[in-house]
Design a protein around this motif. Structure first.
Motif, short mmCIF file in Angstrom:
data_model
loop_
_atom_site.label_atom_id
_atom_site.label_comp_id
_atom_site.label_asym_id
_atom_site.label_seq_id
_atom_site.Cartn_x
_atom_site.Cartn_y
_atom_site.Cartn_z
N SER A 45 -22.80 5.83 -15.85
CA SER A 45 -23.94 6.58 -16.38
C SER A 45 -24.97 6.87 -15.29
N LEU A 46 -25.23 5.88 -14.44
CA LEU A 46 -26.19 6.07 -13.35
C LEU A 46 -25.68 7.10 -12.35
N LEU A 47 -24.38 7.10 -12.07
CA LEU A 47 -23.78 8.08 -11.16
C LEU A 47 -23.93 9.48 -11.74
N GLU A 48 -23.62 9.64 -13.04
CA GLU A 48 -23.70 10.94 -13.68
C GLU A 48 -25.12 11.48 -13.69
N LYS A 66 -30.80 -1.45 -7.49
CA LYS A 66 -31.72 -0.41 -7.01
C LYS A 66 -31.62 0.83 -7.88
N ALA A 67 -30.40 1.23 -8.23
CA ALA A 67 -30.20 2.43 -9.05
C ALA A 67 -30.85 2.25 -10.43
N ILE A 68 -30.70 1.08 -11.02
CA ILE A 68 -31.30 0.82 -12.33
C ILE A 68 -32.82 0.86 -12.24
N ARG A 69 -33.37 0.23 -11.22
CA ARG A 69 -34.84 0.25 -11.07
C ARG A 69 -35.36 1.67 -10.88
N ASP A 70 -34.68 2.46 -10.04
CA ASP A 70 -35.09 3.85 -9.82
C ASP A 70 -35.02 4.63 -11.14
N PHE A 71 -33.95 4.41 -11.90
CA PHE A 71 -33.79 5.09 -13.19
C PHE A 71 -34.90 4.68 -14.15
N GLN A 72 -35.20 3.38 -14.19
CA GLN A 72 -36.25 2.90 -15.09
C GLN A 72 -37.61 3.49 -14.71
N ILE A 73 -37.93 3.52 -13.42
CA ILE A 73 -39.19 4.10 -12.97
C ILE A 73 -39.27 5.57 -13.37
N SER A 74 -38.16 6.30 -13.16
CA SER A 74 -38.12 7.72 -13.45
C SER A 74 -38.33 8.01 -14.94
N ASN A 75 -37.98 7.07 -15.79
CA ASN A 75 -38.10 7.25 -17.23
C ASN A 75 -39.31 6.55 -17.83
N GLY A 81 -35.00 -4.01 -13.49
CA GLY A 81 -33.63 -4.03 -12.98
C GLY A 81 -32.63 -4.64 -13.94
N VAL A 82 -33.02 -4.84 -15.19
CA VAL A 82 -32.15 -5.41 -16.21
C VAL A 82 -31.88 -4.33 -17.26
N VAL A 83 -30.62 -4.19 -17.65
CA VAL A 83 -30.26 -3.21 -18.66
C VAL A 83 -30.25 -3.90 -20.02
N GLY A 84 -31.27 -3.62 -20.79
CA GLY A 84 -31.38 -4.09 -22.17
C GLY A 84 -31.27 -2.90 -23.10
N LYS A 85 -31.73 -3.08 -24.35
CA LYS A 85 -31.60 -2.02 -25.36
C LYS A 85 -32.27 -0.72 -24.94
N GLU A 86 -33.51 -0.81 -24.45
CA GLU A 86 -34.26 0.41 -24.15
C GLU A 86 -33.63 1.17 -22.98
N THR A 87 -33.29 0.47 -21.90
CA THR A 87 -32.67 1.14 -20.76
C THR A 87 -31.33 1.73 -21.16
N LEU A 88 -30.56 1.00 -21.95
CA LEU A 88 -29.26 1.48 -22.41
C LEU A 88 -29.42 2.74 -23.26
N LEU A 89 -30.45 2.76 -24.08
CA LEU A 89 -30.73 3.93 -24.91
C LEU A 89 -31.00 5.14 -24.03
N TYR A 90 -31.82 4.98 -23.00
CA TYR A 90 -32.12 6.09 -22.09
C TYR A 90 -30.91 6.50 -21.28
N LEU A 91 -30.08 5.54 -20.88
CA LEU A 91 -28.86 5.86 -20.11
C LEU A 91 -27.91 6.72 -20.93
N GLY A 92 -27.92 6.51 -22.23
CA GLY A 92 -27.01 7.25 -23.11
C GLY A 92 -27.50 8.62 -23.49
N ARG A 93 -28.75 8.95 -23.19
CA ARG A 93 -29.30 10.25 -23.56
C ARG A 93 -28.87 11.32 -22.57
N PRO A 94 -28.28 12.41 -23.08
CA PRO A 94 -27.99 13.50 -22.16
C PRO A 94 -29.28 14.03 -21.57
N GLY A 95 -29.32 14.21 -20.26
CA GLY A 95 -30.50 14.78 -19.62
C GLY A 95 -31.66 13.82 -19.49
#
Length: 196
Positions: A45-48, A66-75, A81-95
């Protein structure tokens, strides 16, 4: 009668203690040091979404962190740096991460060609040391610095991770997973949105 209620309550408690609970996605935290399919799913998901360039190996190491932290900051999420419910929810959202391209800071019109690790004369690794695959692109570092996250309509999110002798100025090479995909893409004019 009271003995019956006490006995029923005791049996009910014993039965509850033997129930196997299955975790829903996001119930289990995915964090540094973990391995397995859950980590692979997060890496993919992070690669995509253009945040991860490493191998999809299912190992949660420093690159994944690092990728997870960057993704979390961006959102606008807590960058723990931990993938819980909220981060997982955002990772699954197209766009998710940046929304639509009109919100990106800068765009360039470029001449794009496709390439793969299977083309004659190409290495199977990028300049950044990663396996050539979709989501990694070759750029002129004087125009787009290496490590820059990009969005290219029709291709998706990408990371500038490679250079090439013929990639100068307004040219970009988009990596594909097979020679056939690269040939099918051919050469096109594309709009490249700078995410970073």
């Amino acid at each position: 009668m009271k003995k019956f209620h006490v006995l029923a309550a005791l049996i009910f408690c014993m039965l509850l203690s033997n129930v196997v609970a299955f975790a829903a996605p996001g119930d289990k935290l995915i964090k540094l040091g973990m391995r397995g399919e859950d980590v692979q799913m997060v890496q993919k998901s992070l690669l995509e979404k253009g945040f991860y360039v490493g191998e999809i190996d299912g190992v949660f190491g420093n690159a994944t962190l690092k990728a997870i932290r960057d993704f979390q900051i961006s959102n606008g999420l807590v960058a723990d740096g931990v993938v819980g419910k909220e981060t997982l929810l955002y990772l699954g959202r197209p766009g998710s991460a940046e929304g639509n391209p009109s919100r990106f800071g800068r765009s360039l019109t470029m001449s794009a060609s496709g390439y793969s690790a299977y083309d004659d004369g190409n290495s199977n690794h990028t300049y950044g040391g990663n396996l050539v695959r979709k989501g990694l692109v070759a750029v002129d570092p004087g125009v787009i610095p290496l490590g820059t996250r990009l969005f290219i309509p029709g291709y998706g999110y990408a990371i500038a991770d490679d250079i090439g002798g013929a990639i100068r100025g307004d040219k970009i090479d988009l990596a594909f997973d097979s020679h056939g995909e690269a040939m099918q893409f051919g050469r096109q004019r594309v709009t490249v949105y700078i995410v970073d």
